[in-house]
Design a protein around this motif. Structure first.
Motif, short mmCIF file in Angstrom:
data_model
loop_
_atom_site.label_atom_id
_atom_site.label_comp_id
_atom_site.label_asym_id
_atom_site.label_seq_id
_atom_site.Cartn_x
_atom_site.Cartn_y
_atom_site.Cartn_z
N ALA A 181 5.70 -38.28 -3.86
CA ALA A 181 5.53 -38.87 -2.54
C ALA A 181 6.81 -38.76 -1.72
O ALA A 181 6.77 -38.42 -0.52
N ALA A 182 7.96 -39.03 -2.34
CA ALA A 182 9.23 -38.96 -1.62
C ALA A 182 9.55 -37.53 -1.19
O ALA A 182 10.09 -37.31 -0.10
N LEU A 183 9.23 -36.55 -2.04
CA LEU A 183 9.50 -35.16 -1.68
C LEU A 183 8.62 -34.70 -0.53
O LEU A 183 9.10 -34.04 0.40
N VAL A 184 7.34 -35.05 -0.56
CA VAL A 184 6.43 -34.61 0.50
C VAL A 184 6.82 -35.23 1.83
O VAL A 184 7.00 -34.53 2.84
N ILE A 185 6.96 -36.55 1.86
CA ILE A 185 7.31 -37.23 3.11
C ILE A 185 8.73 -36.86 3.54
O ILE A 185 9.00 -36.66 4.73
N GLY A 186 9.64 -36.76 2.58
CA GLY A 186 11.02 -36.40 2.90
C GLY A 186 11.13 -35.00 3.47
O GLY A 186 11.92 -34.75 4.39
N LEU A 187 10.33 -34.06 2.95
CA LEU A 187 10.36 -32.69 3.47
C LEU A 187 9.83 -32.64 4.90
O LEU A 187 10.40 -31.96 5.76
N GLY A 196 13.52 -23.82 -2.45
CA GLY A 196 13.42 -24.09 -3.88
C GLY A 196 14.61 -24.83 -4.46
O GLY A 196 14.45 -25.88 -5.11
N PRO A 197 15.84 -24.33 -4.25
CA PRO A 197 17.01 -25.05 -4.81
C PRO A 197 17.13 -26.47 -4.29
O PRO A 197 17.47 -27.39 -5.04
N GLY A 198 16.86 -26.68 -3.00
CA GLY A 198 16.95 -28.02 -2.45
C GLY A 198 15.91 -28.96 -3.00
O GLY A 198 16.19 -30.12 -3.32
N LEU A 199 14.69 -28.47 -3.16
CA LEU A 199 13.63 -29.30 -3.73
C LEU A 199 13.93 -29.67 -5.17
O LEU A 199 13.66 -30.79 -5.62
N VAL A 200 14.51 -28.73 -5.91
CA VAL A 200 14.84 -29.00 -7.32
C VAL A 200 15.93 -30.04 -7.43
O VAL A 200 15.82 -31.03 -8.17
N ALA A 201 17.02 -29.84 -6.68
CA ALA A 201 18.13 -30.80 -6.74
C ALA A 201 17.69 -32.20 -6.32
O ALA A 201 18.05 -33.19 -6.95
N THR A 202 16.89 -32.26 -5.28
CA THR A 202 16.43 -33.56 -4.80
C THR A 202 15.47 -34.21 -5.78
O THR A 202 15.55 -35.42 -6.03
N SER A 203 14.55 -33.42 -6.34
CA SER A 203 13.57 -33.99 -7.27
C SER A 203 14.23 -34.49 -8.54
O SER A 203 13.84 -35.52 -9.09
#
Length: 273
Positions: free
Chosen positions: A80-86, A189-196
């Motif tokens: 949820a945080a990744l989807v809304i944060g993106l 991709g790298p940003g999503l991985v680091a954030t997740s």
């Protein structure tokens, strides 16, 4: 190899050993027999090993239930945080609207608030919403805590991707959503991985809110379950260390999964860009 490279390699090995030593100590302690746990001798390599502590941790009541609860809460909050944060990061990076800079600063200020200071307001809010003693309360809390970081971090990654790539894709016939999905998203991709990874570790290790918001044993998360090795009669250090080692396995598995996705995303984005 010159002296500078040798020195840099030595420093890197020392730093890696410094950070890896607690994990090594945890695993070796978990492998020690109970008679050696409180020994005054300092042995880096155990003289004898046993799997009894891992059996104790694995068979302790509530382990699998707590594992499932932690996975449900952590993964739900992270997704949820990744989807809304993106989506928020895209709006702050690509759109120009009144109050945008103030909103960005507000997210930064939200991250400065101590996690413990939110305990009483969160408790009252979840109680009034009827979510007290429910895992959904933890999902909402972890989502609210990790969302500002996700949006702030992803905004930086989106800013690093030239908007001309999206515009070129739109000239070739893609809509705005198609340009984002085919060009920008793979490059993130790298940003999503680091954030997740950060968001998952934050939710996975959280203890205070999980202890206060959920009191039922069948809804405990792993950090709360792990505290059960300490009682009025003492602490089972062998079982606690073995349980802590098992506690880190899902985090390692999660990192290995998203790391592979990161490589795939970077490659696909480079080709499509």
């Amino acid at each position: 190899m010159n002296a500078k490279k040798v020195s840099a390699n030595v420093v890197a090995v020392l730093v890696a050993a410094f950070f890896a030593f607690p994990t090594y100590w945890m695993v070796t302690t978990a492998l020690k027999p109970k008679k050696d746990l409180l020994s005054s001798s300092f042995d880096l390599i155990p003289s004898s090993v046993t799997s009894g502590n891992f059996v104790t941790a694995w068979t302790k009541p509530g382990f699998l239930q707590s594992l499932g609860n932690s996975l449900l809460v952590s993964l739900s909050a992270v997704v949820a945080a990744l989807v809304i944060g993106l989506l928020a990061a895209l709006a702050m990076s690509r759109m120009r609207f009144r109050g945008r800079k103030g909103f960005v600063m507000l997210m930064l200020v939200a991250q400065m608030a101590p996690f413990e200071a939110l305990l009483i307001p969160m408790f009252l809010m979840m109680r009034d919403l009827g979510l007290y003693q429910q895992l959904s309360s933890l999902i909402l809390i972890y989502f609210a805590v990790t969302l500002p970081f996700c949006a702030w971090t992803l905004r930086g990654f989106v800013n690093g991707i030239p908007i001309e790539l999206e515009e070129a894709a739109m000239v070739d016939g893609c809509g705005r959503w198609g340009a984002f999905r085919r060009v920008t998203l793979p490059l993130l991709g790298p940003g999503l991985v680091a954030t997740s990874v950060f968001a998952f570790i934050t939710a996975w290790n959280e203890f205070l809110f999980a202890k206060v918001m959920v009191r039922a044993e069948d809804k405990e998360t792993l950090p709360v379950w792990l505290s059960g090795f300490q009682s009025a009669f003492g602490t089972d250090w062998g079982g606690a260390m073995a349980a802590s080692a098992l506690f880190t396995v899902p985090v390692l598995v999660f990192f290995l999964i998203v790391q592979r996705k990161m490589v795939t995303g970077v490659t696909a984005g480079a080709v499509k860009g």
